[in-house]
Design a protein around this motif. Sequence first.
Motif, mmCIF file in Angstrom:
data_model
loop_
_atom_site.group_PDB
_atom_site.id
_atom_site.type_symbol
_atom_site.label_atom_id
_atom_site.label_comp_id
_atom_site.label_asym_id
_atom_site.label_seq_id
_atom_site.Cartn_x
_atom_site.Cartn_y
_atom_site.Cartn_z
ATOM 1 N N ALA A 59 0.829 -1.212 0.000
ATOM 2 C CA ALA A 59 0.000 0.000 0.000
ATOM 3 C C ALA A 59 0.862 1.260 0.000
ATOM 4 C CB ALA A 59 -0.923 0.000 1.212
ATOM 5 N N ASN A 65 -8.647 2.902 -0.432
ATOM 6 C CA ASN A 65 -9.531 2.379 0.598
ATOM 7 C C ASN A 65 -10.415 3.499 1.144
ATOM 8 O OD1 ASN A 65 -9.294 1.118 3.933
ATOM 9 N ND2 ASN A 65 -10.584 0.330 2.310
ATOM 10 N N ASP A 97 -14.610 -2.342 3.785
ATOM 11 C CA ASP A 97 -14.405 -3.051 2.514
ATOM 12 C C ASP A 97 -14.952 -2.276 1.333
ATOM 13 O OD1 ASP A 97 -13.260 -5.098 3.968
ATOM 14 O OD2 ASP A 97 -15.162 -6.154 4.222
ATOM 15 N N TYR A 116 -13.940 0.651 -1.740
ATOM 16 C CA TYR A 116 -12.792 1.221 -2.446
ATOM 17 C C TYR A 116 -13.266 2.149 -3.547
ATOM 18 C CZ TYR A 116 -9.857 -2.153 -0.066
ATOM 19 O OH TYR A 116 -9.214 -2.869 0.910
ATOM 20 N N SER A 157 -5.264 3.667 2.661
ATOM 21 C CA SER A 157 -4.328 2.952 1.793
ATOM 22 C C SER A 157 -4.672 3.123 0.320
ATOM 23 C CB SER A 157 -4.333 1.464 2.142
ATOM 24 O OG SER A 157 -3.975 1.261 3.485
ATOM 25 N N TYR A 169 -3.656 1.346 -3.498
ATOM 26 C CA TYR A 169 -3.028 0.221 -4.185
ATOM 27 C C TYR A 169 -2.893 0.592 -5.654
ATOM 28 C CZ TYR A 169 -4.237 -2.503 -0.029
ATOM 29 O OH TYR A 169 -4.354 -2.962 1.256
ATOM 30 N N GLU A 187 -5.789 -11.043 4.976
ATOM 31 C CA GLU A 187 -5.442 -9.727 5.498
ATOM 32 C C GLU A 187 -6.642 -8.796 5.410
ATOM 33 O OE1 GLU A 187 -1.097 -7.869 5.158
ATOM 34 O OE2 GLU A 187 -1.905 -8.671 3.317
ATOM 35 N N ASP A 188 -6.656 -7.776 6.289
ATOM 36 C CA ASP A 188 -7.658 -6.724 6.195
ATOM 37 C C ASP A 188 -7.193 -5.748 5.127
ATOM 38 O OD1 ASP A 188 -9.195 -7.798 8.182
ATOM 39 O OD2 ASP A 188 -8.154 -6.736 9.774
ATOM 40 N N GLY A 189 -7.471 -6.031 3.895
ATOM 41 C CA GLY A 189 -7.020 -5.199 2.804
ATOM 42 C C GLY A 189 -7.704 -5.587 1.523
#
Length: 776
Positions: free
Chosen positions: A73, A98, A114, A116, A223, A225, A274-276
């Motif tokens: 991230a 996020n 969750d 994005y 975050s 990505y 993962e929390d992502g």
Amino acid sequence: MQNVQFKIIFRGWIKNKTYTLISLISLITGITCCTLLVTFVIHEYNIAHSILNSKNSYLVQEQRKQDVHPNDAFISGESGVQLKNIYPEVKAYCVFRNEHLLFSEKAEEPDYMDAYSVTPNFTDFFKLPLLSGDLRKTLSSPNEIAVTRSFARQQFGIANPIGKSLTLGRYIVHFDGEKNIYQKIFEPCTITTVIDDSQKNFLHFGILRGLPDEEISKVTGFSFYIFIELSSKVTAPNFLTKINDRNEEVFKDRTIHLKPVEQLYFSKAKYLYEDGLIFKRDPSFVYLGMGVAILIFIIACFNHINICLTRTIQQLKTTGIQLISGESKQGIRKQLIMETGLLVMFSFIVSIGIIHVLIPYFNTFITSDLSLSDLHAGYTPLVLILLLGTIIIIPPLYVILKINKNSLSEILKNENKQKTVLIRNIVIIQFTISIILTTTVVNIHHQMDFATHCRPHANEILILGWGLYTVEDETTKAFYDQLSSIPEITHRTMSAITQNCTYGLDNMYVDCTDADLSFFDFYDIQLLEGRLFSPGKQGLHEAIVNETFLKKQGITEPLGKTFQTGDETYTIVGVVADYPRNKLTREITPLFIRFSDTGSERHIIRIQPGSRKIVEEKINALWEQVAPGAIEIKTCSLSERYMEFHEEELQVMKILSIFSYISILLAGLGLFGLAWFSVENRRKEISLRKINGASENQITVLLCTRFIKWILIAFCIGAPIAYYCSAQWLTQFVYKNEISPVSFIFIGIEAVVIGTLTVAWQAFKASRMNPVDTIK
């Protein structure tokens, strides 16, 4: 003729009920386990490659000087824009941001994590199946969102809520000259696309909205990505060399890495999921599943082979008589294969019914979402056909080869000195595998028990949970002060043992823990040298550091030394030994502990051993008095927190434990069948020994000795292999429990006891037979 063959097969099954039953149980168990695990492995492979649109796509990672590993991230999406603008090799880029969304303005409503925002060219990188809508159009339009099917079911109770509206709150960030200010705004959004996530992929989200160009480079505190697609003639290594050699101004303080999108799913993660944005599965867990599937298949197959061999060897004379009666060798081969095929296919049909029942439990056990439809998806049917074909062909192969090789007179004499050697080897292999699995499981269990109890009083330390943070601070403080009225609570602290923030210091990251006055006594943390914090304001500028901090900074005489983080200068007044604050597979990082009256603003208690249930009841009774109608307080022990840290390793232990028990069961069943066959074949020998004066105990020992010797040979082979496997698995841990020889001795004794009990009952029963009846 075929009807006659069927009659012969069914009569043989009825005549040898024990053999048939053992063979069926072994086959059903082995096929069920193997089918589940093979389907799981192929299912995981499909997830890793399910939604890729381009094979030349990469996740951009950055590694600063302080970082041990590259980070997925970013703090903004600016790097993606710069890569596209500076380097012509970059064909396209895609940025995720996020969003912590709110469905309500109520303070106790938790953020929805969750969600994005993503650039519209998302569809050029990933191909997601849709229930309805145009995803690219949705991501290009303001106040339109795309949701997943599972989110829609949870939120609306229907799978396709196209056209429905949601009022979503999100955070707008602006810098006031000193710090970031977060402001919540709520706006209506219309669902114009629904994504079908019934088949899982490696992207993890519930809501997607468009990310405008002007927001890509903003720093929001959440975050980012970044994905890029390189031109078809460009390779990632050459492109990275170009970036890192040119040392562009924007990348001068970091190294850029590119991870192929097709490798994202199978990678190491902090947790299993993962929390992502990206779902991750530890590849070693998948390899373990495949390895266990192969081992269970070998044991079940060998069991079936062993039973079939004893039956077919016993029936060789019958086969010779069939040849004399005019049956062709081809007809006998067909009959043998047909008999095994019927057993295997019946077992497979039963196993499908068992799998249908077991799948929900299996999914919970390994955190997956398999369904019966996965049995005929991708390469799964082909692999299962190969496995079933192997089981069908191998057992009758011995008799077929013997019929082809030997003359009719040799078949009728049934001279086969190698049958005992073959059966012995199969028994040894079965028990060797069982001993390897069982011993490795015991050693893993010892390590995981050590990991979850690596801190003193791990079972007695309770972290008070979510309910406390849904009320005003004054209410929480009043409740915390009254906890001392519960006699089972012996200690209290507001400091967590894990770090609560991280600072950059001299080209390295340093973790920081805020500690109140009770911190060191509560967690039994002893000073190696120095003292605790001074009273009053002076203590706010003092620090106690761990051994790794001193090693990284090269400090030999720490007391009185100073260091600076941000605008604060701290004086080292004490040193503590390194202690684990996270997974035991991670290196201990530099740490300094500073004083704070409120610690890290957590509410943690230590209780008397064995009083957790009583304490929880009293805590919630007190909570109801202080905050009537508030959410119930949940507790989590420190050992449970360390279990969360080691979720992957605990799953490895569980899966190996279950299948080691299955392997022992299968090996025991095979040994039971062989012992029964051995006793049946030696009835006359037993009778003659009794006539010549042998006692029942002597005959029992005689019959058991051979099988116990085989088990001891299996132990001598399996123990070193189990030690090697255990030692290799333990290499990932910084803190580890030593492998004890006691576990090997215990497993060896257990294997001998299981083998003895399996054989002894039949041996004792045979020793009590009337010799007259047997000789007749």
